[in-house]
Design an enzyme around this catalytic site. Structure first.
Site, short mmCIF file in Angstrom:
data_model
loop_
_atom_site.label_atom_id
_atom_site.label_comp_id
_atom_site.label_asym_id
_atom_site.label_seq_id
_atom_site.Cartn_x
_atom_site.Cartn_y
_atom_site.Cartn_z
N CYS A 381 53.63 94.15 45.59
CA CYS A 381 52.39 94.94 45.65
C CYS A 381 51.65 94.91 44.31
O CYS A 381 51.03 93.92 43.99
CB CYS A 381 52.69 96.34 46.17
N HIS A 506 55.69 95.45 51.03
CA HIS A 506 56.87 96.10 50.43
C HIS A 506 58.15 95.71 51.18
O HIS A 506 58.58 96.42 52.08
CB HIS A 506 56.71 97.62 50.46
N GLU A 508 61.12 95.99 50.27
CA GLU A 508 62.24 96.93 50.03
C GLU A 508 62.43 97.91 51.18
O GLU A 508 63.53 98.42 51.39
CB GLU A 508 62.04 97.67 48.69
N1 GLN Z 1 47.62 100.13 43.27
C1 GLN Z 1 47.64 98.97 44.08
C2 GLN Z 1 46.77 99.14 45.32
O1 GLN Z 1 46.43 100.22 45.71
C3 GLN Z 1 49.05 98.61 44.49
C4 GLN Z 1 49.68 99.60 45.41
C5 GLN Z 1 51.15 99.49 45.46
O2 GLN Z 1 51.78 98.87 44.60
N2 GLN Z 1 51.75 100.15 46.41
O3 GLN Z 1 46.42 98.17 45.95
#
Ligand code: GLN
Length: 544
Positions: A381, A506, A508
């Site tokens: 992310c 994600h 994980e």
């Molecule tokens: N801050 C980034 C976004 O909003 C990444 C979000 C995250 O890592 N969950 O796209």
């Protein structure tokens, strides 16, 4: 429907979530269909608007619900995916009651905590059990007995046990038995007090799970039994474990399975823990160690990255290699050459998700080290978005490239707000959330790691790689190897590097003890491969 309610006494943070998950596991091992519901007695509708320092990581479900991290424990222990209705909050319950009141559903009545709020709680629990097709639903009540917040929920559970009748509901109370003083005496008084508190609201526990640093001595069990009015065999000792996946077996060894079967009139079949035990045996073997650096900004609170830690445990339980996680605070990295030097000796680097400007430059430095020195890297992310920023700055030469999340006026917004995010007013539950389909490029590293080219993964973000930069990134060697069906970049890699992968989603959240996530396994395998060719260096001292 049969219900097991799990409450907590004395203090929070006793591992009530692990206890609940483990109880679910031992029933499931007997072929009984189970599910779990978590009650969070806060007024937030969901966990999405809290930062990780409040309650640890925000766990994302397939349906896009931003849930309490215990939902992650449930999914991992049960090997089942859950939906948002399994995380009840005061915010959700009150919202439903108030909406019904405005709609006229209670016309003519005064709307009250009892029976309307408690009624809504009971209705939701019944509905969730039915939708999940579960014979037994475990309900974990967050917080500690005696808190004002949890009162309506405990009252609802008391009412429910009356309505369900004898042999349909069991109450499990998790408490702390501290060991104090120069001779290390185990103290039962806090347990006695919290059980008294529970009985004052009409709940008599059937099982007491005593947490503490060491196993309970038989005389302490007898004492708790006598003072708390539970049979001695229903006082269960759960001392701290090296790995949480031991807990179901700790419960089994003390006869919790047959005990629950008796309490709930369930068939007492022998449990099948074969795969679980194999996983633990491989985990414990852990021959040879590999070191993975995690570079994030919430490193003081490990719960903020709980699913990452667990995902590495799952890989250890399959590869039989000890995985040592070294935590680096990304804010410290640009300030400390020693830290940078140590990072450069890691076998693998992971930059997890995150938000905001703090610590971003350290993450970019870590990514640069991985890219330029061949250290296997996984970006998740924010850690993926920063890969694009690092590449734009250091390879494309766009010095001020950034995400607009950090620098709204950057001349090179390599990462920018998703189109649909631009007109939003509400921040609760409005990110791009939940399971989305991703198509991977055949022949790419990421497709090789997954062993397929179509995947579903969970998302939680507002920003994306800016399409205006696709061509330039590609031309300079950053391959786009995963796309969503609506044209968003989902995966990046440098084909010339042994393992330099980034993903917008994600992984994980989908890793389980019985099926470790391919990306985490891929990172560890690449780290092990690097170790084989690199000259061994002395293990650096722990960072934190
Ligand atoms: N801050 C980034 C976004 O909003 C990444 C979000 C995250 O890592 N969950 O796209």
């Amino acid at each position: 429907m049969k219900v097991i309610a799990v409450s907590g006494g004395v203090i929070s943070g006793l591992g009530k979530g692990i206890t609940t998950s483990s109880l679910g596991r031992i029933l499931k091992a007997r072929g009984i269909p189970v599910t779990i519901v978590k009650i969070d007695p806060y007024l937030n509708v969901d966990a999405g608007t809290m930062n990780p320092y409040q309650h640890g990581e925000v766990f994302v479900l397939d349906d896009g619900t931003e849930a309490d991290l215990d939902l992650g424990n449930y999914e991992r222990f049960l090997g089942q995916s859950l939906v948002g209705t399994h995380n009840l909050t005061t915010g959700k319950i009150y919202r439903a009651v108030i909406e019904k009141e405005r709609h006229g559903d209670y016309l003519g009545n005064t709307v009250q905590i009892i029976p309307h709020v408690t009624g809504e709680i009971k209705r939701t629990i019944r509905e969730v059990a039915q939708a999940a097709g579960a014979e037994v639903v475990l309900v974990e009540v967050g917080g500690t007995v005696g808190d004002i917040e949890s009162m309506p929920f405990l009252e609802a559970l008391r009412e429910l046990s009356y309505e369900l009748g004898e042999g349909h509901m069991a109450f499990v109370h998790t408490t702390l038995v501290p060991v104090v003083g120069p001779v290390g005496e185990a103290k039962t008084k806090p347990t006695q007090h919290s059980v008294r508190e529970l009985r004052a609201i009409g709940i008599r526990p059937n099982l007491i799970i005593a947490r503490g640093p060491a196993p309970l001595a038989p005389d302490i069990k007898t004492k708790i039994s006598l003072f708390c009015d539970v049979p001695p065999e229903a006082v269960i000792s759960v001392p701290d474990q090296a790995v949480i996946y031991e807990v179901p077996l700790v419960l089994e060894a003390q006869g919790v399975g047959p005990l629950l079967a008796r309490l709930l009139n369930l068939p007492d079949r022998p449990p099948d823990h074969t795969a679980w035990k194999e996983f633990l045996a491989t985990y414990r073997r852990g021959d040879g160690a590999v070191e993975i650096a995690i570079v994030g900004k919430y490193t003081e609170l490990r719960d903020a990255y709980l699913s990452h830690t667990e995902a590495f445990h799952h890989v250890q339980g399959h590869l039989g290699k000890e995985i040592r996680l070294q935590w680096y605070d990304s804010e410290d990295i640009p300030k400390s050459p020693a830290l940078l030097a140590r990072l450069a000796r890691a076998d693998g680097i992971l930059v997890p998700g995150g938000f905001g400007a703090r610590g971003v430059e350290g993450k970019i430095r870590a990514i640069q080290i991985a890219r330029t020195t061949g250290i296997p890297y996984l970006g998740i992310c924010y850690g993926f978005q920063m890969q694009a920023v690092e590449f734009a700055r250091n390879v494309l030469g766009l010095d001020r490239a950034n995400t607009t999340e950090v620098d709204a006026g950057t001349p090179d917004p390599v990462v920018c707000l998703l189109e649909q995010q631009r007109t939003l007013n509400d921040l609760g539950g409005t990110m791009r959330l939940g399971a989305q389909r991703v198509v991977l490029t055949p022949g790419s590293k990421v497709a090789e790691v997954y062993g397929r080219t179509e995947i579903w993964e969970r998302h939680r973000h507002r920003y994306e790689i800016n399409p205006d930069y696709f061509d330039r990134l590609r031309q300079h060697g950053l391959a786009i190897t995963g796309m969503s069906v609506d044209g968003r970049v989902e995966a990046l890699e440098v084909p010339a590097h042994p393992f330099f992968l980034g993903v917008q989603f994600h992984p994980e959240f989908l890793s389980r003890p019985e099926s470790p996530h391919p990306l985490f396994a891929g990172l560890v395998r690449a780290a092990l491969a690097r170790q084989e060719v690199a000259t061994p260096v002395a293990a650096p001292p722990p960072v934190a």
